[in-house]
Design an enzyme around this catalytic site. Structure first.
Site, mmCIF file in Angstrom:
data_model
loop_
_atom_site.group_PDB
_atom_site.id
_atom_site.type_symbol
_atom_site.label_atom_id
_atom_site.label_comp_id
_atom_site.label_asym_id
_atom_site.label_seq_id
_atom_site.Cartn_x
_atom_site.Cartn_y
_atom_site.Cartn_z
ATOM 1 N N ASN A 12 1.189 -1.161 -0.052
ATOM 2 C CA ASN A 12 0.129 0.324 -0.514
ATOM 3 C C ASN A 12 0.933 1.028 0.178
ATOM 4 O OD1 ASN A 12 -2.050 2.308 0.452
ATOM 5 N ND2 ASN A 12 -2.704 1.226 2.913
ATOM 6 N N HIS A 46 -9.810 0.379 4.036
ATOM 7 C CA HIS A 46 -8.618 1.019 5.377
ATOM 8 C C HIS A 46 -8.973 1.874 6.360
ATOM 9 C CE1 HIS A 46 -4.679 1.983 5.993
ATOM 10 N NE2 HIS A 46 -4.220 1.338 5.785
ATOM 11 N N GLY A 106 1.376 2.249 10.532
ATOM 12 C CA GLY A 106 2.977 3.117 11.155
ATOM 13 C C GLY A 106 3.596 3.544 12.366
ATOM 14 N N SER A 160 2.521 -2.222 10.463
ATOM 15 C CA SER A 160 4.222 -2.262 10.479
ATOM 16 C C SER A 160 5.537 -3.446 10.645
ATOM 17 C CB SER A 160 4.517 -1.572 12.414
ATOM 18 O OG SER A 160 4.068 -0.818 12.694
ATOM 19 N N GLU A 197 -6.990 4.583 7.133
ATOM 20 C CA GLU A 197 -7.088 5.461 6.979
ATOM 21 C C GLU A 197 -8.289 6.017 6.667
ATOM 22 O OE1 GLU A 197 -2.975 5.319 5.047
ATOM 23 O OE2 GLU A 197 -2.715 4.851 7.388
ATOM 24 N N LYS A 235 -0.097 4.220 -0.588
ATOM 25 C CA LYS A 235 -0.664 5.222 0.082
ATOM 26 C C LYS A 235 -0.914 6.467 -0.741
ATOM 27 C CE LYS A 235 -0.340 3.721 4.978
ATOM 28 N NZ LYS A 235 -0.706 3.371 5.944
HETATM 29 P P1 PGA Z 1 2.332 0.079 7.732
HETATM 30 O O1 PGA Z 1 1.617 0.431 6.915
HETATM 31 O O2 PGA Z 1 2.275 -1.423 7.255
HETATM 32 O O3 PGA Z 1 2.949 1.560 7.033
HETATM 33 O O4 PGA Z 1 2.095 0.020 9.295
HETATM 34 C C1 PGA Z 1 -0.131 -0.852 6.505
HETATM 35 C C2 PGA Z 1 -1.047 -0.046 6.413
HETATM 36 O O5 PGA Z 1 -1.310 0.854 6.508
HETATM 37 O O6 PGA Z 1 -1.650 -0.976 4.777
#
Ligand code: PGA
Length: 243
Positions: A8, A87, A165, A202, A89, A10
């Site tokens: 992803n 997701h 994150g 993460s 977010e 983003k």
């Molecule tokens: P991250 O994000 O690996 O940076 O924690 C995962 C995600 O948002 O799908």
């Protein structure tokens, strides 16, 4: 087991950075089980390579006066095969409700996209011991009026919101317990014996070997670490070749 790795990206990278990213990965990634979800405007640069491409979001109508949106029909027509829906977010920053998420899932499935449904509890919900209930509800809404025939086109990504994150991941034992719980719900309530379930939050090149030992998982959804091509390649290598 056949494992999937979903990147992803983003809202990261400029066009120049995308160009550099592709120079590193295009020759090295050769697997239909790697799915890269770039920022939508960059999608054409990622198509026609030896991996799959997904969107990070999609709308729930097929066409019309919806300025700024992209429809599943349009995505399919471009050769895009996957889409992330729900997701955290999107749920948090764009106030996407379970109802909207369900509409998006159904429209995407109707237009032959494979859907990666993201679910997961917030830190507050975890502290209040509500994780099971939250996951049960998110799954319930997501699958409302979804035909069983479409189950083969759905994957779940369990992503604890507090882990995305942040560098904090649940213990291997907690991930295993939660994934088994999700499997139990899907089997008991939906007669769905072998769903594909990923873990996200993460994941990086340092913790991937340990996470990859979790045998109830079908792969990983990776944000931050997938934005760096070398780190991403290392993760792919470890998951697909078990190194
Ligand atoms: P991250 O994000 O690996 O940076 O924690 C995962 C995600 O948002 O799908």
């Amino acid at each position: 087991m056949n494992k999937y790795i979903v990147a992803n990206l983003k809202m990261n990278m400029t066009a120049l950075e995308v160009n550099n990213y592709l120079k590193v990965i295009n020759d090295k990634v050769d697997s239909n089980n790697v799915i890269i979800c770039p920022t939508s405007i960059y999608v054409p640069y990622f198509l026609k390579q030896n991996y799959k491409v997904g969107l990070q979001n999609v709308f729930y109508e097929s066409k019309g006066a919806y300025t700024g949106e992209i429809s599943p029909l349009q995505a399919s027509s471009m050769g895009i095969r996957y889409v992330l829906i729900g997701h955290s977010e999107r749920r948090i920053h764009f106030e996407e409700s379970d109802l909207v998420i369900n509409k998006k899932i159904r429209e995407a499935l109707d237009n032959h996209l494979k859907v990666i449904i993201c679910i997961g509890e917030t830190e507050e919900e975890k502290d209040m011991l509500k994780t099971d209930r939250v996951l049960r509800n998110q799954i319930g809404y997501a699958l409302k009026n979804v035909d069983k025939i479409d189950y083969k086109n759905i994957m779940f990504a369990y992503e604890p919101v507090w882990s995305i994150g942040t560098g904090n991941i649940p213990t291997i034992r907690d991930i295993t317990t939660t994934i088994c719980y999700i499997r139990k719900i899907l089997l008991n309530h939906y007669e769905w014996p072998n769903p594909l379930i990923l873990y996200g939050g993460s994941v990086n090149e340092k913790n991937i070997s340990a996470l990859n030992e979790i045998d109830v998982l079908n792969g990983f959804l990776i944000g931050g670490a997938s934005n760096n091509p070398e780190r991403f390649l290392e993760i792919i290598e470890r998951v697909l070749n078990g190194r």
